[in-house]
Design a protein around this motif. Structure first.
Motif, PDB file in Angstrom:
ATOM      1  N   THR A  27       0.818  -1.215   0.000  1.00 52.11           N
ATOM      2  CA  THR A  27       0.000   0.000   0.000  1.00 52.11           C
ATOM      3  C   THR A  27       0.849   1.261   0.000  1.00 52.11           C
ATOM      4  OG1 THR A  27      -0.154  -0.112   2.428  1.00 52.11           O
ATOM      5  CG2 THR A  27      -1.943  -1.118   1.159  1.00 52.11           C
ATOM      6  N   ALA A  28       2.126   1.120  -0.308  1.00 50.03           N
ATOM      7  CA  ALA A  28       3.022   2.277  -0.295  1.00 50.03           C
ATOM      8  C   ALA A  28       2.584   3.348  -1.293  1.00 50.03           C
ATOM      9  CB  ALA A  28       4.459   1.840  -0.588  1.00 50.03           C
ATOM     10  N   HIS A  29       1.927   2.927  -2.389  1.00 47.60           N
ATOM     11  CA  HIS A  29       1.474   3.905  -3.390  1.00 47.60           C
ATOM     12  C   HIS A  29       0.232   4.643  -2.919  1.00 47.60           C
ATOM     13  CE1 HIS A  29      -0.966   0.352  -3.949  1.00 47.60           C
ATOM     14  NE2 HIS A  29      -1.736   0.949  -4.840  1.00 47.60           N
ATOM     15  N   LEU A  30      -0.304   4.250  -1.768  1.00 52.77           N
ATOM     16  CA  LEU A  30      -1.478   4.919  -1.184  1.00 52.77           C
ATOM     17  C   LEU A  30      -1.130   5.427   0.211  1.00 52.77           C
ATOM     18  CD1 LEU A  30      -4.181   2.281  -2.217  1.00 52.77           C
ATOM     19  CD2 LEU A  30      -3.801   4.519  -3.270  1.00 52.77           C
ATOM     20  N   ALA A  31       0.078   5.953   0.335  1.00 52.72           N
ATOM     21  CA  ALA A  31       0.587   6.362   1.643  1.00 52.72           C
ATOM     22  C   ALA A  31      -0.257   7.449   2.295  1.00 52.72           C
ATOM     23  CB  ALA A  31       2.032   6.831   1.512  1.00 52.72           C
ATOM     24  N   GLN A  32      -1.025   8.194   1.492  1.00 51.52           N
ATOM     25  CA  GLN A  32      -1.845   9.265   2.061  1.00 51.52           C
ATOM     26  C   GLN A  32      -3.115   8.725   2.710  1.00 51.52           C
ATOM     27  OE1 GLN A  32      -1.529   8.525  -1.065  1.00 51.52           O
ATOM     28  NE2 GLN A  32      -3.542   8.502  -2.050  1.00 51.52           N
ATOM     29  N   GLU A  33      -3.455   7.471   2.461  1.00 49.20           N
ATOM     30  CA  GLU A  33      -4.667   6.892   3.004  1.00 49.20           C
ATOM     31  C   GLU A  33      -4.416   6.311   4.401  1.00 49.20           C
ATOM     32  OE1 GLU A  33      -7.250   7.440   1.419  1.00 49.20           O
ATOM     33  OE2 GLU A  33      -6.620   7.740  -0.652  1.00 49.20           O
ATOM     34  N   ASP A  34      -5.461   6.296   5.216  1.00 48.62           N
ATOM     35  CA  ASP A  34      -5.383   5.647   6.528  1.00 48.62           C
ATOM     36  C   ASP A  34      -5.405   4.132   6.334  1.00 48.62           C
ATOM     37  OD1 ASP A  34      -5.385   7.988   8.118  1.00 48.62           O
ATOM     38  OD2 ASP A  34      -7.542   8.188   7.836  1.00 48.62           O
ATOM     39  N   LEU A  35      -4.533   3.444   7.058  1.00 44.72           N
ATOM     40  CA  LEU A  35      -4.467   1.984   6.983  1.00 44.72           C
ATOM     41  C   LEU A  35      -4.892   1.405   8.328  1.00 44.72           C
ATOM     42  CD1 LEU A  35      -3.713  -0.543   5.382  1.00 44.72           C
ATOM     43  CD2 LEU A  35      -1.351  -0.249   6.156  1.00 44.72           C
ATOM     44  N   ARG A  36      -5.964   0.639   8.337  1.00 45.51           N
ATOM     45  CA  ARG A  36      -6.483   0.003   9.553  1.00 45.51           C
ATOM     46  C   ARG A  36      -6.160  -1.485   9.468  1.00 45.51           C
ATOM     47  NH1 ARG A  36     -12.304  -1.673  10.175  1.00 45.51           N
ATOM     48  NH2 ARG A  36     -12.604  -2.288  12.375  1.00 45.51           N
ATOM     49  N   ILE A  37      -5.309  -1.948  10.389  1.00 39.51           N
ATOM     50  CA  ILE A  37      -4.815  -3.313  10.336  1.00 39.51           C
ATOM     51  C   ILE A  37      -5.463  -4.128  11.444  1.00 39.51           C
ATOM     52  CG2 ILE A  37      -2.772  -4.784  10.375  1.00 39.51           C
ATOM     53  CD1 ILE A  37      -1.147  -2.251   9.668  1.00 39.51           C
ATOM     54  N   LEU A  38      -6.200  -5.161  11.068  1.00 39.84           N
ATOM     55  CA  LEU A  38      -6.819  -6.076  12.016  1.00 39.84           C
ATOM     56  C   LEU A  38      -5.857  -7.228  12.259  1.00 39.84           C
ATOM     57  CD1 LEU A  38     -10.404  -6.224  10.443  1.00 39.84           C
ATOM     58  CD2 LEU A  38      -9.482  -4.562  12.071  1.00 39.84           C
ATOM     59  N   CYS A  39      -5.526  -7.458  13.516  1.00 39.00           N
ATOM     60  CA  CYS A  39      -4.479  -8.442  13.833  1.00 39.00           C
ATOM     61  C   CYS A  39      -4.860  -9.180  15.110  1.00 39.00           C
ATOM     62  CB  CYS A  39      -3.146  -7.714  14.008  1.00 39.00           C
ATOM     63  SG  CYS A  39      -1.727  -8.774  14.285  1.00 39.00           S
ATOM     64  N   ASP A  40      -4.672 -10.499  15.119  1.00 39.86           N
ATOM     65  CA  ASP A  40      -4.993 -11.266  16.325  1.00 39.86           C
ATOM     66  C   ASP A  40      -3.757 -11.550  17.171  1.00 39.86           C
ATOM     67  OD1 ASP A  40      -3.647 -13.264  14.972  1.00 39.86           O
ATOM     68  OD2 ASP A  40      -5.432 -14.453  14.529  1.00 39.86           O
ATOM     69  N   SER A  41      -2.629 -10.903  16.828  1.00 40.66           N
ATOM     70  CA  SER A  41      -1.375 -11.115  17.550  1.00 40.66           C
ATOM     71  C   SER A  41      -1.033  -9.905  18.420  1.00 40.66           C
ATOM     72  CB  SER A  41      -0.233 -11.387  16.559  1.00 40.66           C
ATOM     73  OG  SER A  41       1.014 -11.365  17.226  1.00 40.66           O
ATOM     74  N   GLN A  42      -1.133 -10.081  19.728  1.00 38.53           N
ATOM     75  CA  GLN A  42      -0.721  -9.004  20.630  1.00 38.53           C
ATOM     76  C   GLN A  42       0.777  -8.749  20.515  1.00 38.53           C
ATOM     77  OE1 GLN A  42      -2.524  -7.039  22.340  1.00 38.53           O
ATOM     78  NE2 GLN A  42      -4.452  -8.018  22.920  1.00 38.53           N
ATOM     79  N   TYR A  43       1.540  -9.793  20.220  1.00 35.12           N
ATOM     80  CA  TYR A  43       2.989  -9.642  20.045  1.00 35.12           C
ATOM     81  C   TYR A  43       3.301  -8.650  18.937  1.00 35.12           C
ATOM     82  CZ  TYR A  43       7.546 -10.792  17.975  1.00 35.12           C
ATOM     83  OH  TYR A  43       8.789 -10.711  17.414  1.00 35.12           O
ATOM     84  N   VAL A  44       2.642  -8.795  17.799  1.00 36.37           N
ATOM     85  CA  VAL A  44       2.890  -7.897  16.672  1.00 36.37           C
ATOM     86  C   VAL A  44       2.432  -6.477  17.002  1.00 36.37           C
ATOM     87  CG1 VAL A  44       2.229  -7.346  14.308  1.00 36.37           C
ATOM     88  CG2 VAL A  44       2.818  -9.700  14.930  1.00 36.37           C
ATOM     89  N   ILE A  45       1.225  -6.344  17.543  1.00 36.62           N
ATOM     90  CA  ILE A  45       0.697  -5.014  17.848  1.00 36.62           C
ATOM     91  C   ILE A  45       1.584  -4.293  18.851  1.00 36.62           C
ATOM     92  CG2 ILE A  45      -1.248  -3.775  18.871  1.00 36.62           C
ATOM     93  CD1 ILE A  45      -3.089  -5.958  17.762  1.00 36.62           C
ATOM     94  N   ASN A  46       1.967  -4.983  19.931  1.00 35.54           N
ATOM     95  CA  ASN A  46       2.808  -4.351  20.937  1.00 35.54           C
ATOM     96  C   ASN A  46       4.214  -4.060  20.406  1.00 35.54           C
ATOM     97  OD1 ASN A  46       0.844  -4.318  22.953  1.00 35.54           O
ATOM     98  ND2 ASN A  46       1.337  -6.386  23.639  1.00 35.54           N
ATOM     99  N   SER A  47       4.729  -4.969  19.572  1.00 39.00           N
ATOM    100  CA  SER A  47       6.070  -4.749  19.011  1.00 39.00           C
ATOM    101  C   SER A  47       6.127  -3.450  18.218  1.00 39.00           C
ATOM    102  CB  SER A  47       6.472  -5.925  18.118  1.00 39.00           C
ATOM    103  OG  SER A  47       6.672  -7.102  18.866  1.00 39.00           O
ATOM    104  N   VAL A  48       5.131  -3.243  17.367  1.00 37.62           N
ATOM    105  CA  VAL A  48       5.142  -2.080  16.480  1.00 37.62           C
ATOM    106  C   VAL A  48       4.725  -0.804  17.198  1.00 37.62           C
ATOM    107  CG1 VAL A  48       4.187  -1.097  14.364  1.00 37.62           C
ATOM    108  CG2 VAL A  48       4.709  -3.546  14.472  1.00 37.62           C
ATOM    109  N   THR A  49       3.709  -0.884  18.050  1.00 32.51           N
ATOM    110  CA  THR A  49       3.138   0.337  18.638  1.00 32.51           C
ATOM    111  C   THR A  49       3.708   0.709  20.000  1.00 32.51           C
ATOM    112  OG1 THR A  49       1.297  -0.850  19.695  1.00 32.51           O
ATOM    113  CG2 THR A  49       0.985  -0.117  17.415  1.00 32.51           C
ATOM    114  N   LYS A  50       4.317  -0.256  20.725  1.00 32.21           N
ATOM    115  CA  LYS A  50       4.789   0.041  22.077  1.00 32.21           C
ATOM    116  C   LYS A  50       6.285  -0.172  22.265  1.00 32.21           C
ATOM    117  CE  LYS A  50       0.396  -1.113  24.385  1.00 32.21           C
ATOM    118  NZ  LYS A  50      -0.232  -1.984  25.420  1.00 32.21           N
ATOM    119  N   TRP A  51       6.773  -1.351  21.869  1.00 30.55           N
ATOM    120  CA  TRP A  51       8.123  -1.741  22.244  1.00 30.55           C
ATOM    121  C   TRP A  51       9.211  -1.251  21.290  1.00 30.55           C
ATOM    122  CZ3 TRP A  51       6.021  -7.381  22.639  1.00 30.55           C
ATOM    123  CH2 TRP A  51       5.184  -7.474  23.756  1.00 30.55           C
ATOM    124  N   MET A  52       8.882  -1.078  20.035  1.00 32.91           N
ATOM    125  CA  MET A  52       9.918  -0.801  19.040  1.00 32.91           C
ATOM    126  C   MET A  52      10.727   0.471  19.322  1.00 32.91           C
ATOM    127  SD  MET A  52       9.581  -1.731  15.038  1.00 32.91           S
ATOM    128  CE  MET A  52       8.370  -0.493  14.586  1.00 32.91           C
TER     129      MET A  52
END
Length: 346
Positions: A54-79
């Motif tokens: 979706t890099a060619h649509l970088a101006q758009e909001d991207l809503r990512i549905l994910c069932d992995s708390q590990y991934v969500i926390n890694s990207v949004t909290k721990w990184m």
């Protein structure tokens, strides 16, 4: 406009044959995988590929549905904290799956996105669709058959490359990566196999974590900035040669995740056919046609300063031989292929 997509991963055995997928609808999804990986690696790769697609649509909001708390926390909290500590955890141990996380960190820069946790295997339509495709990819690698990669995101293409999604013409050997089974040259599809270990056996010894890091070339990186080469560890020249040999394996070239790690973001290739390849165009082509395995004879491996190695060699394939040169550069702690050129002999 908001783009809503589910991202999911699957591993049969964990670790074992692994798959990843993101899903928007039946006409917009992508999947892939490796012969050996973990569920977390699949989850991370699904998110990474979604950002890239979706890099060619970088101006758009991207809503990512994910069932992995590990991934969500890694990207949004721990990184952010991991980055400040040199990609180490609070206990000083190295972060697992660090190469995937670094790639995600690059891709999210300047993007508008939100993560939303959804319960897995609970009947959520988008999550179930992504899970089905990730599991199907893992099963395909388990059975040794081709995995469905999906249609991708409409309009996604390499910048300035109108034909970036086209497979190179089979008319004649063109490049080191170009998909040409007769010349040993690899296209973008070939490069994608790089993220997977070959069924013929790995080129490197992988870390023996409970969750192995699929994307680290060596057990510890002796060439990380600010560190010297320890006794008994391979030289930069030896490391680059091993990576080049890995890149020539069809199983490696067909994996987008692995080729995305080995190819420099500004990678360029001048193929034997005269075509100029960009990184994205090469990766997309190799995914569809990784070609056959190619043997090589090293002619030279020369250090250029402290962060580059020029590798020259002769490749052997069913169609004949070619003289090749590859420029590998140290990008942070990762050796990446920056430029390649090949010339047919005879």
């Amino acid at each position: 406009m908001t783009i809503t997509a589910a991202a999911d991963g699957s591993a049969l055995g964990n670790p074992g044959p692994a798959g990843w997928a993101w899903y928007v609808n039946d006409d917009c999804w992508r999947a892939g995988g490796w012969p050996h990986g973990t569920n977390n690696q699949g989850e991370l790769m699904a998110v990474l590929d979604l950002f890239r697609s979706t890099a060619h649509l970088a101006q758009e909001d991207l809503r990512i549905l994910c069932d992995s708390q590990y991934v969500i926390n890694s990207v949004t909290k721990w990184m952010p904290g991991w980055k400040r500590k040199g990609w180490r955890k609070a206990d000083g141990k190295p972060v697992l799956n660090v190469e995937l996380l670094k790639e995600i960190d690059r891709e999210i820069s300047g993007r508008k996105y939100t993560f939303e946790w959804v319960k897995g295997h609970a009947g959520h339509h988008l999550n179930e669709a992504a899970d089905d495709r990730a599991r199907a990819a893992a099963t395909a690698f388990q059975q040794g058959v081709a995995a469905r990669s999906g249609p991708g995101f409409a309009g996604a293409s390499a910048a300035g490359e109108d034909d970036s999604q086209q497979v190179p013409e089979p008319a004649g050997p063109s490049s080191h990566l170009e998909a040409d089974p007769m010349s040993g040259q690899r296209s973008l599809s070939d490069l994608r196999s790089l993220s997977a270990q070959s069924h013929n056996g790995p080129s490197f010894n992988r870390p023996s974590f409970n969750e192995p890091d699929l994307f680290s070339e060596l057990d510890g990186d002796p060439f990380a900035e600010g560190s010297g080469q320890a006794a008994g560890e391979p030289s930069a020249e030896a490391t680059v040669e091993a990576l080049e040999r890995e890149l020539l394996r069809p199983d490696v070239r067909s994996d987008v995740g692995r080729t995305g790690v080995l190819l420099h973001p500004e990678f360029t290739e001048i193929g034997s056919s005269g075509r100029i390849w960009t990184r994205d165009a090469m990766m997309m082509s190799l995914e569809g046609d990784p070609g056959d395995r190619t043997e090589l004879e090293i002619l030279g491996a020369d250090r250029i300063g402290t962060s580059a190695v020029l590798l020259t060699y002769r490749s052997y394939s069913r169609s004949g031989t070619a003289l090749r040169s590859s420029l590998w550069v140290l990008d942070g702690s990762q050796w990446r292929l920056r430029f390649h050129q090949g010339t047919l002999e005879g």
